[in-house]
Scaffold this active site. Structure first.
Site, PDB file in Angstrom:
ATOM      1  N   GLY A 109      89.646 -82.499   9.721  1.00 33.40           N
ATOM      2  CA  GLY A 109      90.080 -81.541   9.967  1.00 33.40           C
ATOM      3  C   GLY A 109      89.198 -81.128  10.745  1.00 33.40           C
ATOM      4  N   SER A 110      89.146 -81.518  11.391  1.00 38.17           N
ATOM      5  CA  SER A 110      88.854 -81.408  12.884  1.00 38.17           C
ATOM      6  C   SER A 110      89.683 -80.221  13.948  1.00 38.17           C
ATOM      7  CB  SER A 110      87.738 -82.472  14.235  1.00 38.17           C
ATOM      8  OG  SER A 110      86.878 -82.574  12.829  1.00 38.17           O
ATOM      9  N   TYR A 136      79.933 -75.627   9.575  1.00 42.72           N
ATOM     10  CA  TYR A 136      81.756 -77.039  10.222  1.00 42.72           C
ATOM     11  C   TYR A 136      82.333 -76.876   9.370  1.00 42.72           C
ATOM     12  CZ  TYR A 136      81.258 -82.050  12.253  1.00 42.72           C
ATOM     13  OH  TYR A 136      81.142 -83.296  13.083  1.00 42.72           O
ATOM     14  N   GLU A 238      89.532 -75.481   3.593  1.00 47.26           N
ATOM     15  CA  GLU A 238      89.395 -76.437   2.529  1.00 47.26           C
ATOM     16  C   GLU A 238      89.197 -77.501   2.093  1.00 47.26           C
ATOM     17  OE1 GLU A 238      89.852 -74.647  -0.878  1.00 47.26           O
ATOM     18  OE2 GLU A 238      90.157 -73.055  -0.246  1.00 47.26           O
ATOM     19  N   LYS A 240      86.595 -80.089   2.985  1.00 48.28           N
ATOM     20  CA  LYS A 240      86.116 -80.356   2.365  1.00 48.28           C
ATOM     21  C   LYS A 240      85.749 -80.112   0.981  1.00 48.28           C
ATOM     22  CE  LYS A 240      80.989 -82.555   2.333  1.00 48.28           C
ATOM     23  NZ  LYS A 240      79.609 -82.063   3.758  1.00 48.28           N
ATOM     24  N   THR A 294     100.483 -88.687  19.016  1.00 43.89           N
ATOM     25  CA  THR A 294     101.038 -89.347  18.972  1.00 43.89           C
ATOM     26  C   THR A 294     101.637 -89.506  17.212  1.00 43.89           C
ATOM     27  OG1 THR A 294     100.891 -90.621  20.764  1.00 43.89           O
ATOM     28  CG2 THR A 294     102.368 -91.628  19.086  1.00 43.89           C
TER      29      THR A 294
HETATM   30  C1  LIG Z   1      84.630 -77.404   6.024  1.00 44.05           C
HETATM   31  C2  LIG Z   1      84.625 -79.002   7.401  1.00 44.05           C
HETATM   32  N1  LIG Z   1      85.366 -78.340   7.771  1.00 44.05           N
HETATM   33  C3  LIG Z   1      86.302 -79.422   8.607  1.00 44.05           C
HETATM   34  C4  LIG Z   1      85.548 -80.874   8.897  1.00 44.05           C
HETATM   35  C5  LIG Z   1      85.616 -81.526  10.152  1.00 44.05           C
HETATM   36  O1  LIG Z   1      86.643 -83.088   9.259  1.00 44.05           O
HETATM   37  P1  LIG Z   1      86.002 -84.226   9.815  1.00 44.05           P
HETATM   38  O2  LIG Z   1      85.385 -84.919   9.905  1.00 44.05           O
HETATM   39  O3  LIG Z   1      87.100 -85.055   8.743  1.00 44.05           O
HETATM   40  O4  LIG Z   1      87.927 -83.711  11.444  1.00 44.05           O
HETATM   41  C6  LIG Z   1      84.655 -80.976   8.245  1.00 44.05           C
HETATM   42  C7  LIG Z   1      83.679 -81.731   8.092  1.00 44.05           C
HETATM   43  O5  LIG Z   1      82.312 -82.636   7.432  1.00 44.05           O
HETATM   44  C8  LIG Z   1      84.472 -79.868   6.815  1.00 44.05           C
HETATM   45  O6  LIG Z   1      83.093 -80.126   6.173  1.00 44.05           O
END
Ligand SMILES: Cc1ncc(COP(=O)(O)O)c(C=O)c1O
Length: 434
Positions: A109-110, A136, A238, A240, A294
């Protein structure tokens, strides 16, 4: 503390730790994980929702085995692979028309939200982004830069404006929360944040790490209207609560909105690292070699994700999340009259939160003690919230009704033990949580 947990502390960095109790696991199946002491623990966290189908789901296992037995490389940067193409085609069919352009693949997600944040600014030429306090969106520099969670130790982007997420419980009513939040945004647009400078508005359709806040009816629809009026891209994170967890495939569907960009992660890989951004061609094809790592587009992870999406559809797991989620929620609500610590039960489907309060306000200490005690009694549960006082429930989408009842019975006991002062507070010394 188990042997494995102690050994870990002598070899593995703490930098990625977010620990609530000394859990060390050696395996797992379905909604259970196996501790290194042989205990079977009912898992209501599912690795923060990443183990969306539960642990060791046969569909994921088979897909991964097949993909690895004739491996189509390890990356999509410099070669197309079939698993990524199939996955992109599938994801495009699962989003609203306006987002149905192209798909970018990442690991998490990050990196997905970081890519969106860079991409929308580059593609629109607008410099500002709006997100919510408590949001987050990730733990990398660029995703933290557009987040609003107080636990994060990273700088915000100079172009970021954070606005309050409507909190119906704190505001006293959904309407009060909605009206205040909308008025705040409209005031900003009329003053220091010219809407024509805003590239994108990031939303979580349920603000999970901020406290499992469900937006009041009509709020996101009104926000969508403001975004359309000013040509601002609406980004639904989306990561989480999507992919069936809320009881619908996309969590934004509850609010009748159509985001321009949809971000998937966590449960997409059923436990393997893969994320995806889906959005209009003009944005997603803004430039080549713009956001690459990569092993992005790894065909093994993509094969796992395809298996996850097919299983969610084939086994009706969004409907199961709605059904089991209702059972779980009602069981949690039945606890409330017997446990004064419970202030509010909320959420959708299998994305639920229980806010704990005492006479002084947020009951952060009791929340930490409750998750520790639940662990001792056999239930894995974490907590979230900007005040660290919301128990979070994100079990596998395959959760059965009897597993829901079993977990709530353990929580019932844990809450009673905490209220009776029977849980040793010194246990928390090594578990700061967040
Ligand atoms: C709504 C949301 N977006 C993005 C992320 C980031 O995901 P990740 O930690 O897998 O990179 C999170 C992680 O808790 C999240 O809850």
């Amino acid at each position: 503390m188990s042997g494995l947990y102690a050994r870990e502390s002598r070899s593995v960095s703490k930098m990625a730790h977010l620990r609530f109790f000394p859990q060390a696991i050696v395996g797992g199946s379905g909604a259970y994980v196996t501790g290194d002491d042989g205990r079977q623990l009912l898992d209501f966290a599912a690795s923060w929702g990443a183990a969306s189908l539960g642990h060791a789901h046969p569909a994921v296992r088979e897909a991964v085995n097949r993909a690895l037995s004739d491996q189509a490389g390890a990356s999509y940067l410099s070669a197309a692979n079939e698993a990524c193409v199939l996955l992109a085609e599938k994801l495009l069919s699962l989003v609203p028309e306006r987002a149905r352009g192209r798909v970018w693949f990442g690991h998490s997600g990050s990196d997905a939200n970081e890519t969106v944040a860079r991409m929308v600014v580059a593609a629109t030429g607008r410099s500002r982004i709006i997100a919510f306090e408590g949001a987050y969106h990730g733990g990398t520099v660029g995703s933290m830069a557009v987040s609003g969670h107080p636990a994060q130790q990273g700088a915000r982007s100079p172009g970021l404006t954070l606005v309050p997420y409507p909190n119906s419980y704190a505001a006293g009513s959904p309407d009060a929360a909605k009206n205040a939040a909308l008025a705040h945004i409209e005031r900003l647009f009329a003053t220091e944040v010219p809407p024509e400078d805003v590239a994108a508005f990031f939303i979580e359709p349920i603000q999970s790490d901020g406290g499992m806040l469900v937006p009041p009816d009509g709020f996101l629809k009104a926000l969508e209207g403001l975004c359309r009026e000013h040509g601002i891209l609406l980004v639904s994170d989306e990561v989480k609560v999507g992919l069936g967890r809320s009881g619908r495939f996309n969590a934004f569907e509850h609010d009748g909105i159509e985001p321009d960009i949809v971000v998937f992660g966590k449960g997409l890989g059923g436990g393997l690292p893969i994320s995806a951004v889906v959005g209009p061609e003009a944005i997603l094809n803004h430039a080549v070699a713009f956001s690459l790592q990569t092993v992005h587009g790894n065909p093994v992870c993509a094969a796992a994700a395809l298996a996850v999406l097919r299983t969610i559809e084939r086994d009706g797991l969004a409907a199961n999340a709605a059904r089991s989620g209702k059972v779980l929620r009602e069981a949690l609500e039945r606890l409330a009259p017997r446990h004064p610590l419970i202030g509010n039960v909320r959420g959708r489907g299998l994305a639920l939160g229980v806010e704990l309060i005492d006479g002084h306000g947020p009951a952060a200490r009791q929340t930490a003690l409750t998750v520790y005690r639940a662990f001792q009694l056999g239930l894995v549960l974490y907590y979230v919230g900007v005040h660290s006082n919301v128990l979070e429930f994100t079990p596998p989408l395959t959760l059965t009704e009897s597993e829901a009842h079993k977990g709530v019975a353990i929580l019932d006991q844990a809450l009673a033990d905490v209220a009776a002062g029977q849980v040793d507070e010194s246990l928390l010394a090594d578990f700061a949580g967040w």
